[in-house]
Design an enzyme around this catalytic site. Structure first.
Site, PDB file in Angstrom:
ATOM      1  N   HIS A 172       0.839  -1.204   0.000  1.00  0.00           N
ATOM      2  CA  HIS A 172       0.000   0.000   0.000  1.00  0.00           C
ATOM      3  C   HIS A 172       0.875   1.257   0.000  1.00  0.00           C
ATOM      4  O   HIS A 172       0.719   2.151  -0.839  1.00  0.00           O
ATOM      5  CB  HIS A 172      -0.905  -0.019   1.239  1.00  0.00           C
ATOM      6  CG  HIS A 172      -1.780   1.179   1.394  1.00  0.00           C
ATOM      7  ND1 HIS A 172      -3.110   1.175   1.050  1.00  0.00           N
ATOM      8  CD2 HIS A 172      -1.517   2.434   1.845  1.00  0.00           C
ATOM      9  CE1 HIS A 172      -3.624   2.373   1.281  1.00  0.00           C
ATOM     10  NE2 HIS A 172      -2.672   3.156   1.770  1.00  0.00           N
ATOM     11  N   GLU A 173       1.801   1.300   0.944  1.00  0.00           N
ATOM     12  CA  GLU A 173       2.650   2.495   1.047  1.00  0.00           C
ATOM     13  C   GLU A 173       3.570   2.614  -0.161  1.00  0.00           C
ATOM     14  O   GLU A 173       3.908   3.719  -0.591  1.00  0.00           O
ATOM     15  CB  GLU A 173       3.458   2.470   2.356  1.00  0.00           C
ATOM     16  CG  GLU A 173       2.613   2.444   3.628  1.00  0.00           C
ATOM     17  CD  GLU A 173       1.579   3.557   3.697  1.00  0.00           C
ATOM     18  OE1 GLU A 173       1.782   4.610   3.055  1.00  0.00           O
ATOM     19  OE2 GLU A 173       0.549   3.373   4.370  1.00  0.00           O
ATOM     20  N   HIS A 176       1.731   4.415  -2.787  1.00  0.00           N
ATOM     21  CA  HIS A 176       1.839   5.868  -2.592  1.00  0.00           C
ATOM     22  C   HIS A 176       3.219   6.338  -3.064  1.00  0.00           C
ATOM     23  O   HIS A 176       3.366   7.397  -3.673  1.00  0.00           O
ATOM     24  CB  HIS A 176       1.705   6.226  -1.107  1.00  0.00           C
ATOM     25  CG  HIS A 176       0.301   6.240  -0.583  1.00  0.00           C
ATOM     26  ND1 HIS A 176      -0.719   6.920  -1.203  1.00  0.00           N
ATOM     27  CD2 HIS A 176      -0.243   5.674   0.533  1.00  0.00           C
ATOM     28  CE1 HIS A 176      -1.840   6.770  -0.493  1.00  0.00           C
ATOM     29  NE2 HIS A 176      -1.580   6.014   0.553  1.00  0.00           N
ATOM     30  N   HIS A 179       3.368   6.704  -6.686  1.00  0.00           N
ATOM     31  CA  HIS A 179       2.612   7.895  -7.081  1.00  0.00           C
ATOM     32  C   HIS A 179       3.512   9.133  -6.957  1.00  0.00           C
ATOM     33  O   HIS A 179       3.453  10.054  -7.776  1.00  0.00           O
ATOM     34  CB  HIS A 179       1.385   8.024  -6.167  1.00  0.00           C
ATOM     35  CG  HIS A 179       0.269   8.837  -6.730  1.00  0.00           C
ATOM     36  ND1 HIS A 179      -0.818   9.212  -5.981  1.00  0.00           N
ATOM     37  CD2 HIS A 179       0.069   9.373  -7.958  1.00  0.00           C
ATOM     38  CE1 HIS A 179      -1.642   9.922  -6.729  1.00  0.00           C
ATOM     39  NE2 HIS A 179      -1.128  10.042  -7.937  1.00  0.00           N
TER      40      HIS A 179
END
Ligand SMILES: [Zn+2]
Length: 381
Positions: A172-173, A176, A179
């Site tokens: 998940h991180e 990010h 991104h």
């Protein structure tokens, strides 16, 4: 807006978003028991147990190990052709932090990725991503991003063993992080994760899906002896993902709907009673008393705090997008489909806040998301 303010805003957004990493079963266990009828207490008391046991029992944990240095790399390389090269020459701010230079397939530098995965006494709890520097054409700067987590540090010379929850959070991180790393926006204020609240979790949550792909788990989930997870254990882990999702979905949606309804009130009488209003709304919605809301109004900090005002729905909305988005890869018959991966990178990870997120999603998926994949993933359809 100054760079410092931009960075602060970006940090707050992504940091706040990181709470999405909390798995729903934990929410069920946290639910306040004070107003729960006796029958409901039975539901709540047992609601989170089987799933937690399935994921937390020592054998599952041991086999859910992912070699931390390579945990996020399968998707990185297979999806985007990127590689990670450790930079031992770059000083770090704490023991255990590692720095990787992310490179394109042709060797061109993308940016620096700091992996601060292990807990220490001076670190706050939780998991989050922050950008030290965002990529931008205006100043010609390359990105520097950090992923923070609180994985238990292994004994010297041993491999870190992490639960499936921790592996999902790591992915998940890292979503990010990508991104922040892959943005091609010209202006720093529009770069990377500086997108709207109800879109910032899509790039991170969609990346989580690759860790539960059986081929990825089989290749990278290893116990302390380096052995792969037995098929039976892998199947039970994946099956446990749908446990208790009906309960959790009702809790989450009731909080999201009441959050929006509260912000639609045009008048607030002097004798407004939040408890009575909440009870009337839940009755009207037909929410079973035994389930109720994820967050009761008196402690529902998202309502007015942290920039979430009327956007608690963003958690479920992001999940609708990530489920629907990953479904595109399943429909293609290849979870690493190169054409789709290129679209995901170009239309989602690279564009930052330079256009309406709905346009970005449609450019990747060809249409807006539906709830079908979300319901299927939760075992509700
Ligand atoms: Zn997040």
């Amino acid at each position: 807006m100054s760079d410092a303010k931009i960075r602060k805003r970006r940090y707050e957004r992504v940091h706040a978003g990181a709470t999405l990493s909390s798995r729903p079963c934990n929410g069920a266990l946290r639910a306040a028991p004070d107003r729960t009828p006796a029958a409901g207490r039975g539901v709540r008391a047992t609601a989170g147990r089987p799933r937690r046991c399935a994921l937390r029992a020592p054998p599952a944990r041991a086999h859910a190990a992912v070699r931390a240095s390579a945990g996020a790399l399968p998707g990185l390389h297979q999806l985007f052709g990127l590689t990670a090269h450790e930079r031992n020459d770059i000083p770090v701010y704490a023991d255990g932090v590692r720095v990787f230079e992310i490179r394109e397939a042709d060797g061109q530098k993308v940016g620096l990725f700091y992996a601060d995965w292990f807990g220490r006494s001076t670190k706050r709890p939780g998991a989050w991503m922050n950008s030290i520097r965002v990529p931008n054409g205006l100043l010609g700067e390359s990105p520097i991003v950090v992923n923070n987590q609180n994985i238990t540090r292994p004994a010297a010379g041993e491999r870190a063993l992490i639960s499936l929850d921790e592996a999902q959070t790591l992915f998940h991180e890292f979503g990010h992080g990508l991104h922040g790393l892959l943005s091609t926006a010209h202006y720093p204020s529009l770069s990377g994760t500086a997108v709207s609240r109800d879109f910032v979790e899509f790039p991170s949550q969609v990346y989580e899906h690759w860790i539960t792909e059986p081929t990825v788990l089989q290749a990278h989930a290893r116990n302390a002896d380096g052995e792969a997870m037995p098929t039976e254990m892998l199947e039970s882990l994946l099956k446990a993902q749908t446990f208790n999702q009906g309960f959790s979905t009702v809790q989450q949606l009731s909080s999201a709907i009441l959050d929006m309804r509260l912000h639609q009130l045009t008048e607030l009488p002097a004798d407004f009673d939040a408890g009575e209003w909440e009870a009337a709304q839940l009755r009207e919605l037909g929410v079973p008393e035994e389930i109720g809301m994820r967050h009761r109004l008196p402690h529902f900090s998202h309502i007015f705090d942290g920039g979430y005002s009327a956007s608690y729905y963003a958690y479920t909305w992001a999940e609708a997008m990530d489920a629907d988005g990953f479904d595109a890869f399943k429909e293609a018959g290849n979870v690493f489909d190169p054409e789709l991966a290129a679209k995901l990178r170009r239309e989602v990870y690279e564009v930052g806040n330079t256009r309406d997120p709905a346009e970005s999603y449609k450019a990747f998926r060809g249409r807006m998301p539906t709830a079908d994949a979300l319901l299927r993933n939760r075992g509700l359809k």
